[in-house]
Design a protein around this motif. Sequence first.
Motif, PDB file in Angstrom:
ATOM      1  N   THR A  70       0.832  -1.209   0.000  1.00 59.68           N
ATOM      2  CA  THR A  70       0.000   0.000   0.000  1.00 59.68           C
ATOM      3  C   THR A  70       0.865   1.258   0.000  1.00 59.68           C
ATOM      4  O   THR A  70       0.362   2.354   0.193  1.00 59.68           O
ATOM      5  N   SER A  71       2.155   1.089  -0.237  1.00 58.20           N
ATOM      6  CA  SER A  71       3.085   2.215  -0.347  1.00 58.20           C
ATOM      7  C   SER A  71       3.700   2.203  -1.738  1.00 58.20           C
ATOM      8  O   SER A  71       3.721   1.170  -2.425  1.00 58.20           O
ATOM      9  N   ALA A  72       4.225   3.374  -2.142  1.00 57.50           N
ATOM     10  CA  ALA A  72       4.880   3.466  -3.445  1.00 57.50           C
ATOM     11  C   ALA A  72       6.294   2.901  -3.393  1.00 57.50           C
ATOM     12  O   ALA A  72       6.795   2.346  -4.365  1.00 57.50           O
ATOM     13  N   GLY A  73       6.964   3.047  -2.246  1.00 59.50           N
ATOM     14  CA  GLY A  73       8.319   2.543  -2.105  1.00 59.50           C
ATOM     15  C   GLY A  73       8.344   1.050  -1.849  1.00 59.50           C
ATOM     16  O   GLY A  73       7.536   0.527  -1.076  1.00 59.50           O
ATOM     17  N   VAL A  74       9.276   0.354  -2.501  1.00 60.75           N
ATOM     18  CA  VAL A  74       9.347  -1.103  -2.352  1.00 60.75           C
ATOM     19  C   VAL A  74      10.746  -1.566  -1.972  1.00 60.75           C
ATOM     20  O   VAL A  74      11.031  -2.764  -2.025  1.00 60.75           O
ATOM     21  N   GLU A  75      11.617  -0.642  -1.562  1.00 61.95           N
ATOM     22  CA  GLU A  75      13.023  -0.998  -1.365  1.00 61.95           C
ATOM     23  C   GLU A  75      13.234  -2.053  -0.288  1.00 61.95           C
ATOM     24  O   GLU A  75      14.213  -2.810  -0.332  1.00 61.95           O
ATOM     25  N   ASP A  76      12.313  -2.145   0.677  1.00 59.57           N
ATOM     26  CA  ASP A  76      12.470  -3.144   1.736  1.00 59.57           C
ATOM     27  C   ASP A  76      12.027  -4.537   1.309  1.00 59.57           C
ATOM     28  O   ASP A  76      12.330  -5.519   1.999  1.00 59.57           O
ATOM     29  N   VAL A  77      11.313  -4.619   0.191  1.00 59.51           N
ATOM     30  CA  VAL A  77      10.738  -5.897  -0.241  1.00 59.51           C
ATOM     31  C   VAL A  77      11.348  -6.381  -1.553  1.00 59.51           C
ATOM     32  O   VAL A  77      11.546  -7.582  -1.749  1.00 59.51           O
ATOM     33  N   ALA A  78      11.657  -5.450  -2.451  1.00 61.81           N
ATOM     34  CA  ALA A  78      12.198  -5.821  -3.761  1.00 61.81           C
ATOM     35  C   ALA A  78      13.461  -6.659  -3.599  1.00 61.81           C
ATOM     36  O   ALA A  78      14.322  -6.361  -2.779  1.00 61.81           O
ATOM     37  N   ALA A  90       1.984   0.577  -4.851  1.00 60.55           N
ATOM     38  CA  ALA A  90       0.771   1.408  -4.838  1.00 60.55           C
ATOM     39  C   ALA A  90       0.958   2.665  -5.667  1.00 60.55           C
ATOM     40  O   ALA A  90       0.450   3.732  -5.311  1.00 60.55           O
ATOM     41  N   ARG A  91       1.692   2.527  -6.746  1.00 61.21           N
ATOM     42  CA  ARG A  91       1.897   3.667  -7.641  1.00 61.21           C
ATOM     43  C   ARG A  91       0.553   4.257  -8.070  1.00 61.21           C
ATOM     44  O   ARG A  91      -0.368   3.534  -8.437  1.00 61.21           O
ATOM     45  N   GLY A  92       0.431   5.582  -7.997  1.00 59.63           N
ATOM     46  CA  GLY A  92      -0.805   6.258  -8.378  1.00 59.63           C
ATOM     47  C   GLY A  92      -1.734   6.552  -7.227  1.00 59.63           C
ATOM     48  O   GLY A  92      -2.665   7.340  -7.377  1.00 59.63           O
ATOM     49  N   VAL A  93      -1.481   5.934  -6.061  1.00 59.26           N
ATOM     50  CA  VAL A  93      -2.371   6.124  -4.916  1.00 59.26           C
ATOM     51  C   VAL A  93      -2.048   7.414  -4.163  1.00 59.26           C
ATOM     52  O   VAL A  93      -2.939   8.179  -3.792  1.00 59.26           O
ATOM     53  N   HIS A  94      -0.771   7.661  -3.918  1.00 58.47           N
ATOM     54  CA  HIS A  94      -0.365   8.746  -3.028  1.00 58.47           C
ATOM     55  C   HIS A  94       0.186   9.980  -3.753  1.00 58.47           C
ATOM     56  O   HIS A  94       0.543  10.960  -3.104  1.00 58.47           O
ATOM     57  N   GLY A  95       0.242   9.922  -5.077  1.00 51.05           N
ATOM     58  CA  GLY A  95       0.900  10.983  -5.832  1.00 51.05           C
ATOM     59  C   GLY A  95       0.322  12.368  -5.623  1.00 51.05           C
ATOM     60  O   GLY A  95       1.063  13.349  -5.478  1.00 51.05           O
ATOM     61  N   THR A  96      -0.999  12.473  -5.597  1.00 50.93           N
ATOM     62  CA  THR A  96      -1.601  13.807  -5.461  1.00 50.93           C
ATOM     63  C   THR A  96      -1.301  14.410  -4.095  1.00 50.93           C
ATOM     64  O   THR A  96      -0.975  15.590  -3.976  1.00 50.93           O
ATOM     65  N   ALA A  97      -1.399  13.594  -3.046  1.00 55.00           N
ATOM     66  CA  ALA A  97      -1.138  14.106  -1.697  1.00 55.00           C
ATOM     67  C   ALA A  97       0.316  14.513  -1.532  1.00 55.00           C
ATOM     68  O   ALA A  97       0.626  15.560  -0.949  1.00 55.00           O
ATOM     69  N   VAL A  98       1.233  13.686  -2.048  1.00 57.09           N
ATOM     70  CA  VAL A  98       2.658  13.999  -1.931  1.00 57.09           C
ATOM     71  C   VAL A  98       2.987  15.265  -2.710  1.00 57.09           C
ATOM     72  O   VAL A  98       3.735  16.134  -2.237  1.00 57.09           O
TER      73      VAL A  98
END
Length: 305
Positions: A70-78, A90-98
């Motif tokens: 549910t986050s855009a960042g995946v560095e801990d999982v990739a 979750a690309r596209g979910v948080h872009g407007t708020a950020v």
Amino acid sequence: MSLVACLPDANAVDLLGPAPDGVEIITWDGGAERPAGLARTEFWVPQVEDASSLDDAFEAMPNLKVVQLTSAGVEDVAGRVPDGVTLCDARGVHGTAVAELVLLMLLALQRRLPEFLAQQQQGRWESLGADDLRDKRVVIVGAGDLGEQTAVRLRSFGADPVFVAHSARDGVHATDELPDLLPDADAVVLTLPLTSSTEGMVDADFLAGMRDHAILVNVARGKIVDTDALLAELQSGRLRAGLDVVEPEPLPQGHPLWRAPNLVLTPHAAGNVAASGARAFALVREQLQRHVAGEQLINVVDGDY
């Protein structure tokens, strides 16, 4: 037998709403107490940015097919997902708020809002010369959804966004062009992912290449920026910054960033808006429906992240 989807908690179940036909929903927070059905889980939504027991989680779910973040960042999982398991962000979910927070930071620094707020607390009425965003060149390092949403808002203020990404393409500069772009930038906004090649990218040399009084905004990851190098520039008064992410994080009490001049600091809150949960789980529901129907998933993370 029903397909099992595992969500992190009861709040996530409420946000998801009614499960698609043929789907059994269970919850697991990653703790020692494992729910019935966990071993049959095919679709997993982990806690946000919780990779502390990732290997144990994968072992507990041998039938896993999809990990939906549910986050855009995946560095801990990739790079840690087992073969045969699809990772989606979750690309596209948080872009407007950020992007809104990026604009807030830029405007606050340009219009000297922190100084006006300090004067308000002191009961002091004093006009200060400021600046706006019109005709300002803003280099956006990271040409994904966050960068694109930021550029849309910058253009509405009359600013000139310039995209930079790992590789050049139409309308996007490559990162190796940054030494030529930085001296002409009024602001630099970081919206790129944290990878082995971007960690520490914004170092003393990068900052030295920025023009005097330029603004650095980081809504990406704290490890992309050399904290000590940025502190030196802020304390000298040569650069200004807006940081939603820092290194270390959370920022310890007494850390010099708390009192650094020329800085607007927020606690990794760019995506934390009232609708963020509902938006994230609307994506989860769509992905779950796609998985049940055997359709292609979106936001798949593969290749060179």
